[in-house]
Write a protein that holds these residues in place. Structure first.
Motif, short mmCIF file in Angstrom:
data_model
loop_
_atom_site.label_atom_id
_atom_site.label_comp_id
_atom_site.label_asym_id
_atom_site.label_seq_id
_atom_site.Cartn_x
_atom_site.Cartn_y
_atom_site.Cartn_z
N THR A 1 18.74 -22.99 28.59
CA THR A 1 18.56 -22.04 27.49
C THR A 1 17.15 -21.48 27.53
OG1 THR A 1 20.15 -23.24 26.14
CG2 THR A 1 18.64 -21.75 24.98
N GLU B 1 12.87 -18.06 22.94
CA GLU B 1 12.51 -16.74 22.42
C GLU B 1 11.00 -16.66 22.16
OE1 GLU B 1 13.92 -13.42 19.14
OE2 GLU B 1 14.59 -15.49 18.90
N TRP C 1 25.12 -15.17 26.99
CA TRP C 1 24.68 -15.28 25.61
C TRP C 1 25.89 -15.24 24.70
CZ3 TRP C 1 23.99 -11.14 28.81
CH2 TRP C 1 24.67 -9.96 28.47
N SER D 1 22.79 -8.58 18.61
CA SER D 1 22.31 -9.80 17.94
C SER D 1 22.62 -11.10 18.70
CB SER D 1 22.91 -9.89 16.54
OG SER D 1 22.61 -8.75 15.81
N PRO D 2 22.08 -11.27 19.88
CA PRO D 2 22.44 -12.47 20.63
C PRO D 2 21.73 -13.71 20.11
CG PRO D 2 20.71 -11.33 21.76
CD PRO D 2 21.07 -10.50 20.55
N GLN D 3 22.34 -14.83 20.42
CA GLN D 3 21.63 -16.09 20.29
C GLN D 3 20.86 -16.24 21.59
OE1 GLN D 3 24.68 -18.93 19.50
NE2 GLN D 3 25.02 -18.21 17.41
N ALA D 4 20.10 -17.30 21.73
CA ALA D 4 19.28 -17.48 22.93
C ALA D 4 20.13 -17.41 24.20
CB ALA D 4 18.55 -18.81 22.86
N GLN E 1 29.64 -10.64 27.53
CA GLN E 1 28.59 -11.51 27.01
C GLN E 1 27.82 -12.20 28.14
OE1 GLN E 1 31.07 -13.72 24.07
NE2 GLN E 1 29.48 -13.03 22.66
N THR F 1 27.02 -14.08 20.73
CA THR F 1 26.56 -13.22 19.64
C THR F 1 26.71 -13.98 18.32
OG1 THR F 1 28.74 -12.19 19.56
CG2 THR F 1 27.02 -11.05 20.80
N ALA F 2 25.83 -13.64 17.39
CA ALA F 2 25.82 -14.33 16.09
C ALA F 2 27.03 -13.95 15.25
CB ALA F 2 24.54 -13.99 15.34
#
Length: 141
Positions: free
Chosen positions: A101, A104, A138, A87-90, A66, A140-141
């Motif tokens: 951070t 996007e 990052w 599917s990462p978050q910021a 990650q 992941t969701a």
């Protein structure tokens, strides 16, 4: 059209040929036509371009589950990376104990330093690459 760098090089004597500035007017027309055709031009001086390509070649990038561990021999503004992640978050850029951070954006043409976007070939991020070690991480969701 392929999204690759293009270089324009003008010699001073050709730009200001015998004081008539003929080369300068030709250069202005080329710039006008480029802007009429493309909306994502990034103008750089030769030294900036050389720094970017040297950073691209010399920065060591190690992929983890990650994160990407980066080790840069020198700083490079507006450094762009592409990688795959589910599917990462910021993403965050971590330098020492400081983490920033990334924001996007909706498409690659809107990338500026401190932003990221989804792309058919993976994820793209643009950041000011610091000299030395840093981590792009990052969740992941």
């Amino acid at each position: 059209q392929r999204g690759e760098p293009a270089l324009l090089l003008c010699h001073w004597t050709g730009v200001y040929w015998n004081g008539q500035e003929l080369g300068f007017r030709i250069f202005q027309e080329v710039v006008r036509r480029l802007h009429a055709r493309f909306d994502h031009l990034l103008w750089m001086k030769p030294a900036d371009l050389a720094r970017y390509w040297a950073a691209r070649e010399l920065t060591r990038i190690e992929s983890r589950e990650q994160s990407l561990l980066l080790s840069a021999p020198f700083a490079c503004p507006d450094f762009t990376l592409r990688w795959t992640a589910p599917s990462p978050q910021a993403p965050r850029l971590r330098v020492g104990s400081q983490a920033t951070t990334l924001r996007e954006v909706d498409r690659p043409l809107h990338l500026v330093s401190g932003t990221w976007c989804r792309h058919p070939e993976g994820l793209l991020a643009c950041l000011d690459l610091p000299k030395g070690p840093s981590t792009l991480e990052w969740a992941t969701a």
